[in-house]
Design a protein around this motif. Structure first.
Motif, short mmCIF file in Angstrom:
data_model
loop_
_atom_site.label_atom_id
_atom_site.label_comp_id
_atom_site.label_asym_id
_atom_site.label_seq_id
_atom_site.Cartn_x
_atom_site.Cartn_y
_atom_site.Cartn_z
N GLU A 65 -61.02 -81.83 36.12
CA GLU A 65 -59.87 -81.13 35.56
C GLU A 65 -59.65 -81.54 34.12
N ASP A 66 -59.84 -82.83 33.80
CA ASP A 66 -59.66 -83.33 32.44
C ASP A 66 -60.56 -82.60 31.45
N THR A 67 -61.81 -82.34 31.85
CA THR A 67 -62.74 -81.63 30.97
C THR A 67 -62.27 -80.19 30.78
N LEU A 68 -61.83 -79.54 31.83
CA LEU A 68 -61.31 -78.18 31.75
C LEU A 68 -60.14 -78.11 30.77
N VAL A 69 -59.20 -79.02 30.90
CA VAL A 69 -58.01 -79.03 30.05
C VAL A 69 -58.39 -79.26 28.59
N ARG A 70 -59.25 -80.23 28.35
CA ARG A 70 -59.66 -80.55 26.99
C ARG A 70 -60.42 -79.40 26.35
N LEU A 71 -61.37 -78.83 27.09
CA LEU A 71 -62.17 -77.74 26.56
C LEU A 71 -61.32 -76.51 26.28
N ALA A 72 -60.48 -76.13 27.22
CA ALA A 72 -59.62 -74.96 27.03
C ALA A 72 -58.73 -75.11 25.81
N GLY A 73 -58.25 -76.31 25.57
CA GLY A 73 -57.40 -76.56 24.41
C GLY A 73 -58.06 -76.20 23.09
N HIS A 74 -59.36 -76.33 23.03
CA HIS A 74 -60.09 -76.04 21.79
C HIS A 74 -60.16 -74.54 21.47
N PHE A 75 -59.77 -73.69 22.38
CA PHE A 75 -59.86 -72.25 22.17
C PHE A 75 -58.52 -71.56 21.98
N PHE A 76 -57.43 -72.31 22.05
CA PHE A 76 -56.10 -71.72 21.91
C PHE A 76 -55.29 -72.49 20.87
N SER A 77 -54.56 -71.75 20.03
CA SER A 77 -53.82 -72.39 18.94
C SER A 77 -52.46 -72.91 19.38
N SER A 78 -52.03 -72.56 20.57
CA SER A 78 -50.78 -73.09 21.10
C SER A 78 -50.99 -73.53 22.55
N GLU A 79 -50.03 -74.30 23.06
CA GLU A 79 -50.13 -74.76 24.45
C GLU A 79 -50.25 -73.55 25.38
N THR A 80 -51.23 -73.59 26.28
CA THR A 80 -51.53 -72.45 27.14
C THR A 80 -51.59 -72.89 28.59
N LYS A 81 -50.91 -72.15 29.45
CA LYS A 81 -50.96 -72.44 30.89
C LYS A 81 -52.31 -72.05 31.44
N ILE A 82 -52.95 -72.97 32.13
CA ILE A 82 -54.24 -72.71 32.76
C ILE A 82 -54.04 -72.26 34.19
N ALA A 83 -53.23 -73.01 34.93
CA ALA A 83 -53.04 -72.70 36.35
C ALA A 83 -51.88 -73.50 36.91
N ASP A 84 -51.48 -73.14 38.09
CA ASP A 84 -50.54 -73.94 38.87
C ASP A 84 -51.33 -74.60 39.98
N ALA A 85 -51.25 -75.92 40.06
CA ALA A 85 -51.95 -76.67 41.11
C ALA A 85 -50.95 -76.93 42.24
N ARG A 86 -51.23 -76.38 43.38
CA ARG A 86 -50.36 -76.57 44.53
C ARG A 86 -50.85 -77.80 45.28
N LYS A 97 -53.64 -78.18 25.79
CA LYS A 97 -52.97 -78.48 24.54
C LYS A 97 -54.00 -78.47 23.43
N PRO A 98 -53.75 -77.70 22.37
CA PRO A 98 -54.75 -77.60 21.30
C PRO A 98 -54.88 -78.90 20.51
N PRO A 99 -56.11 -79.22 20.11
CA PRO A 99 -56.31 -80.36 19.22
C PRO A 99 -55.94 -79.93 17.80
N SER A 100 -56.20 -80.78 16.83
CA SER A 100 -55.83 -80.44 15.46
C SER A 100 -56.61 -79.23 14.93
N LYS A 101 -57.85 -79.05 15.38
CA LYS A 101 -58.66 -77.93 14.92
C LYS A 101 -59.21 -77.16 16.13
N THR A 102 -58.85 -75.88 16.22
CA THR A 102 -59.33 -75.07 17.33
C THR A 102 -60.46 -74.15 16.85
N TYR A 103 -61.25 -73.68 17.80
CA TYR A 103 -62.34 -72.76 17.49
C TYR A 103 -61.76 -71.35 17.38
#
Length: 150
Positions: A65-86, A97-103
């Motif tokens: 999950e950590d890799t998913l969250v980190r990778l997804a952050g690189h593609f969005f300029s603002s905080e983006t909901k990925i999913a709800d984990a039940r 959460k986007p890093p300082s520089k997004t793709y």
């Protein structure tokens, strides 16, 4: 570095390589979501030079999950909901959460019937948000009306 069952050095090296298809297009064959944060950041710094990125998630069975969250952050300029984990007693929202520089370039994601878990969630996120295009077969967990149906 975490140990991953069944992962060998060659497969790990393949995850950490971007092939140049042209001066404008890079191809990243990501075979598993089992990268450390610094590895994700290093890979994303490599793809910054391309106007377009093809992420090949065919045969990717998912991973952390950590890799998913980190990778997804690189593609969005603002905080983006990925999913709800039940979970058993609570509902947890997973956000990128986007890093300082997004793709900012164009994104194409390739999937097949072996694409599952975190790879499937990533491709669905790209599809639902319109961040990129998803091409391929139905993914492993695809039921009618759910998951990725490219």
């Amino acid at each position: 570095m975490r140990w991953v069952w069944g992962e060998n050095k060659q497969r790990r090296r393949e995850n950490l390589r971007v092939d140049r298809r042209s001066d404008e297009v890079g191809l990243w064959r990501l075979r598993g979501f089992s990268l450390e944060d610094d590895e994700v950041d290093d890979m994303m710094s490599k793809v910054q030079k391309y106007d377009s990125l093809i992420m090949d998630l065919r045969g990717n069975h998912g991973g952390w999950e950590d890799t998913l969250v980190r990778l997804a952050g690189h593609f969005f300029s603002s905080e983006t909901k990925i999913a709800d984990a039940r979970e058993r007693k609570k509902l947890r929202t997973i956000k990128a959460k986007p890093p300082s520089k997004t793709y900012k370039g164009k994104l194409v994601v390739l999937v097949d019937s072996q694409t599952a878990s975190a790879a499937e969630i990533f491709s669905r996120l790209v599809q639902l948000t319109g961040r990129g295009r998803v091409f391929g077969d139905q993914t492993a967990g695809c039921n009618e009306g759910s998951a990725v149906s490219a």
